[in-house]
Design an enzyme around this catalytic site. Structure first.
Site, PDB file in Angstrom:
ATOM      1  N   SER A   7       9.170  44.902   7.229  1.00  0.00           N
ATOM      2  CA  SER A   7      10.518  44.655   7.740  1.00  0.00           C
ATOM      3  C   SER A   7      10.487  43.486   8.714  1.00  0.00           C
ATOM      4  O   SER A   7       9.817  43.546   9.749  1.00  0.00           O
ATOM      5  CB  SER A   7      11.046  45.890   8.462  1.00  0.00           C
ATOM      6  OG  SER A   7      12.181  45.525   9.233  1.00  0.00           O
ATOM      7  N   HIS A  32      11.505  43.375   3.442  1.00  0.00           N
ATOM      8  CA  HIS A  32      12.608  44.269   3.802  1.00  0.00           C
ATOM      9  C   HIS A  32      13.494  43.569   4.841  1.00  0.00           C
ATOM     10  O   HIS A  32      13.010  43.159   5.896  1.00  0.00           O
ATOM     11  CB  HIS A  32      12.028  45.566   4.358  1.00  0.00           C
ATOM     12  CG  HIS A  32      13.021  46.641   4.622  1.00  0.00           C
ATOM     13  ND1 HIS A  32      13.508  47.488   3.644  1.00  0.00           N
ATOM     14  CD2 HIS A  32      13.635  47.026   5.772  1.00  0.00           C
ATOM     15  CE1 HIS A  32      14.359  48.352   4.174  1.00  0.00           C
ATOM     16  NE2 HIS A  32      14.462  48.084   5.475  1.00  0.00           N
ATOM     17  N   ASP A  34      16.732  43.941   7.200  1.00  0.00           N
ATOM     18  CA  ASP A  34      17.616  44.926   7.828  1.00  0.00           C
ATOM     19  C   ASP A  34      18.893  44.259   8.339  1.00  0.00           C
ATOM     20  O   ASP A  34      18.861  43.500   9.306  1.00  0.00           O
ATOM     21  CB  ASP A  34      16.892  45.591   9.001  1.00  0.00           C
ATOM     22  CG  ASP A  34      15.828  46.569   8.533  1.00  0.00           C
ATOM     23  OD1 ASP A  34      16.169  47.484   7.771  1.00  0.00           O
ATOM     24  OD2 ASP A  34      14.662  46.402   8.921  1.00  0.00           O
ATOM     25  N   MET A  36      22.527  44.768  10.032  1.00  0.00           N
ATOM     26  CA  MET A  36      23.241  45.736  10.885  1.00  0.00           C
ATOM     27  C   MET A  36      24.531  45.118  11.399  1.00  0.00           C
ATOM     28  O   MET A  36      24.546  43.948  11.801  1.00  0.00           O
ATOM     29  CB  MET A  36      22.375  46.118  12.078  1.00  0.00           C
ATOM     30  CG  MET A  36      21.008  46.642  11.701  1.00  0.00           C
ATOM     31  SD  MET A  36      20.070  47.081  13.175  1.00  0.00           S
ATOM     32  CE  MET A  36      18.469  47.411  12.462  1.00  0.00           C
ATOM     33  N   HIS A  65      18.506  45.993   3.110  1.00  0.00           N
ATOM     34  CA  HIS A  65      18.959  47.301   3.599  1.00  0.00           C
ATOM     35  C   HIS A  65      20.228  47.093   4.424  1.00  0.00           C
ATOM     36  O   HIS A  65      20.155  46.609   5.551  1.00  0.00           O
ATOM     37  CB  HIS A  65      17.818  47.905   4.431  1.00  0.00           C
ATOM     38  CG  HIS A  65      18.111  49.220   5.062  1.00  0.00           C
ATOM     39  ND1 HIS A  65      17.294  49.783   6.020  1.00  0.00           N
ATOM     40  CD2 HIS A  65      19.128  50.117   4.867  1.00  0.00           C
ATOM     41  CE1 HIS A  65      17.790  50.956   6.401  1.00  0.00           C
ATOM     42  NE2 HIS A  65      18.910  51.174   5.724  1.00  0.00           N
ATOM     43  N   MET A  67      22.849  48.302   6.681  1.00  0.00           N
ATOM     44  CA  MET A  67      23.294  49.330   7.633  1.00  0.00           C
ATOM     45  C   MET A  67      24.651  48.888   8.152  1.00  0.00           C
ATOM     46  O   MET A  67      24.812  48.490   9.307  1.00  0.00           O
ATOM     47  CB  MET A  67      22.262  49.469   8.764  1.00  0.00           C
ATOM     48  CG  MET A  67      21.002  50.192   8.305  1.00  0.00           C
ATOM     49  SD  MET A  67      19.622  49.990   9.439  1.00  0.00           S
ATOM     50  CE  MET A  67      18.960  48.451   8.840  1.00  0.00           C
ATOM     51  N   MET A 136      15.419  57.587   5.329  1.00  0.00           N
ATOM     52  CA  MET A 136      15.187  57.098   6.693  1.00  0.00           C
ATOM     53  C   MET A 136      14.384  58.139   7.465  1.00  0.00           C
ATOM     54  O   MET A 136      14.773  59.317   7.525  1.00  0.00           O
ATOM     55  CB  MET A 136      16.499  56.854   7.430  1.00  0.00           C
ATOM     56  CG  MET A 136      17.315  55.646   6.976  1.00  0.00           C
ATOM     57  SD  MET A 136      16.471  54.055   7.075  1.00  0.00           S
ATOM     58  CE  MET A 136      15.991  53.974   8.802  1.00  0.00           C
ATOM     59  N   ASP A 174      11.375  54.584   5.386  1.00  0.00           N
ATOM     60  CA  ASP A 174      11.620  53.529   6.382  1.00  0.00           C
ATOM     61  C   ASP A 174      11.775  54.148   7.767  1.00  0.00           C
ATOM     62  O   ASP A 174      12.686  54.941   7.987  1.00  0.00           O
ATOM     63  CB  ASP A 174      12.894  52.768   5.973  1.00  0.00           C
ATOM     64  CG  ASP A 174      13.257  51.621   6.905  1.00  0.00           C
ATOM     65  OD1 ASP A 174      12.474  51.293   7.815  1.00  0.00           O
ATOM     66  OD2 ASP A 174      14.350  51.048   6.693  1.00  0.00           O
TER      67      ASP A 174
HETATM   68  C1  DX5 Z   1      15.551  50.633  11.312  1.00  0.00           C
HETATM   69  C2  DX5 Z   1      15.254  49.742  10.145  1.00  0.00           C
HETATM   70  C3  DX5 Z   1      13.818  49.641   9.836  1.00  0.00           C
HETATM   71  C4  DX5 Z   1      12.956  49.088  10.938  1.00  0.00           C
HETATM   72  C5  DX5 Z   1      11.674  49.866  10.878  1.00  0.00           C
HETATM   73  O1  DX5 Z   1      16.885  50.891  11.354  1.00  0.00           O
HETATM   74  O2  DX5 Z   1      15.917  50.200   8.975  1.00  0.00           O
HETATM   75  O3  DX5 Z   1      13.588  48.917   8.618  1.00  0.00           O
HETATM   76  O4  DX5 Z   1      12.664  47.731  10.848  1.00  0.00           O
HETATM   77  O5  DX5 Z   1      10.908  49.548  11.977  1.00  0.00           O
HETATM   78  P1  DX5 Z   1       9.564  50.313  12.292  1.00  0.00           P
HETATM   79  O6  DX5 Z   1       8.673  50.162  11.116  1.00  0.00           O
HETATM   80  O7  DX5 Z   1       9.078  49.613  13.519  1.00  0.00           O
HETATM   81  O8  DX5 Z   1       9.939  51.761  12.549  1.00  0.00           O
HETATM   82 ZN    ZN Z   2      15.333  49.197   7.059  1.00  0.00          ZN
END
Ligand code: DX5
Ligand code: ZN
Length: 215
Positions: A7, A32, A34, A36, A65, A67, A136, A174
């Site tokens: 990620s 990956h 993320d 948001m 991903h 969110m 998750m 994840d």
């Molecule tokens: C959190 C993200 C993850 C995040 C994971 O909301 O969806 O992808 O980057 O980070 P680690 O591996 O540090 O838990």
């Molecule tokens: Zn993620």
């Protein structure tokens, strides 16, 4: 062997190309991303322009991903920007079967994510429409949180249901994935490991990628 999707949330955004190349060259299977919106989760990260830049920079498979509360507004833009897989949350707004179908119509893989409080069984009816389900193992929004072991029975339930129905759907995990928690997730049925801080927080990123791939 499980696939690894580092990620970039934990990468250095001023050195993003370098940080992507490092993990890809060391054997990462995908990247990956993320996204948001500050509404679905209490944090804001990156969006379509960054996916576009990543696409110009690398041939790596982009595992995006989302969110975000209203994925229907942005699916087309992320597909056009070059996402290979578009992952929407079960808890987001919208007609999920239609959205998953639409992602596939755009020639992209479609995935569905469940938050820690959502039971695995909630997505059973949607499994034929999904190329992947993401479980998750932390509350979405931030990297660096601790793995929630409650996610393991959810992986097992999904793995059993996918096998029972002979589906091709893959399983991703994840949140809080480290060299210690990854074997538990793999044993419970995960095909793809997302790891942010465990990869980019390591003193030697490439060595850490190789260690994950050797699990
Ligand atoms: C959190 C993200 C993850 C995040 C994971 O909301 O969806 O992808 O980057 O980070 P680690 O591996 O540090 O838990
Ligand atoms: Zn993620």
């Amino acid at each position: 062997m499980a696939l690894l999707s580092p990620s970039i949330l934990s990468a250095d955004f001023c050195q993003l190309g370098r940080d992507v190349d490092r993990v890809v060259q060391a054997g990462a299977d995908m990247i990956h991303v993320d996204v948001m919106d500050g509404h679905f989760v209490p944090n804001i990260s990156i969006g379509v322009p960054v996916v576009q830049s990543l696409r110009r920079h690398t041939d790596a498979f982009l595992d995006v991903h989302l969110m975000i509360s209203q994925p229907e507004k942005y699916i087309d833009a992320f597909a056009k920007a070059g996402a290979d897989l578009i992952n929407i949350h079960f808890e987001a707004e919208g007609d999920l079967p239609a959205l998953l179908g639409h992602i596939r119509t755009l020639g992209r893989q479609a995935a569905l994510t469940i938050k820690p409080a959502t039971p695995a069984e909630a997505v059973f009816p949607l499994l034929p429409l999904a190329d992947m389900v993401l479980v998750m193992s932390v509350e979405p929004g931030f990297g660096g949180q601790s793995f929630m072991p409650e996610s393991l029975p959810k992986l097992r339930a999904l793995r059993a249901e996918i096998a029972r129905r002979g589906l091709a759907c893959r399983l991703e995990i994840d949140g809080g994935i480290t060299l210690e928690t990854a074997p538990l997730a793999i044993e419970a049925g995960a095909d793809i490991l997302v790891a942010g801080s465990a990869v980019y927080g390591a003193s030697d990123t490439a060595e850490r990628v190789r260690a994950f791939k050797a699990l």
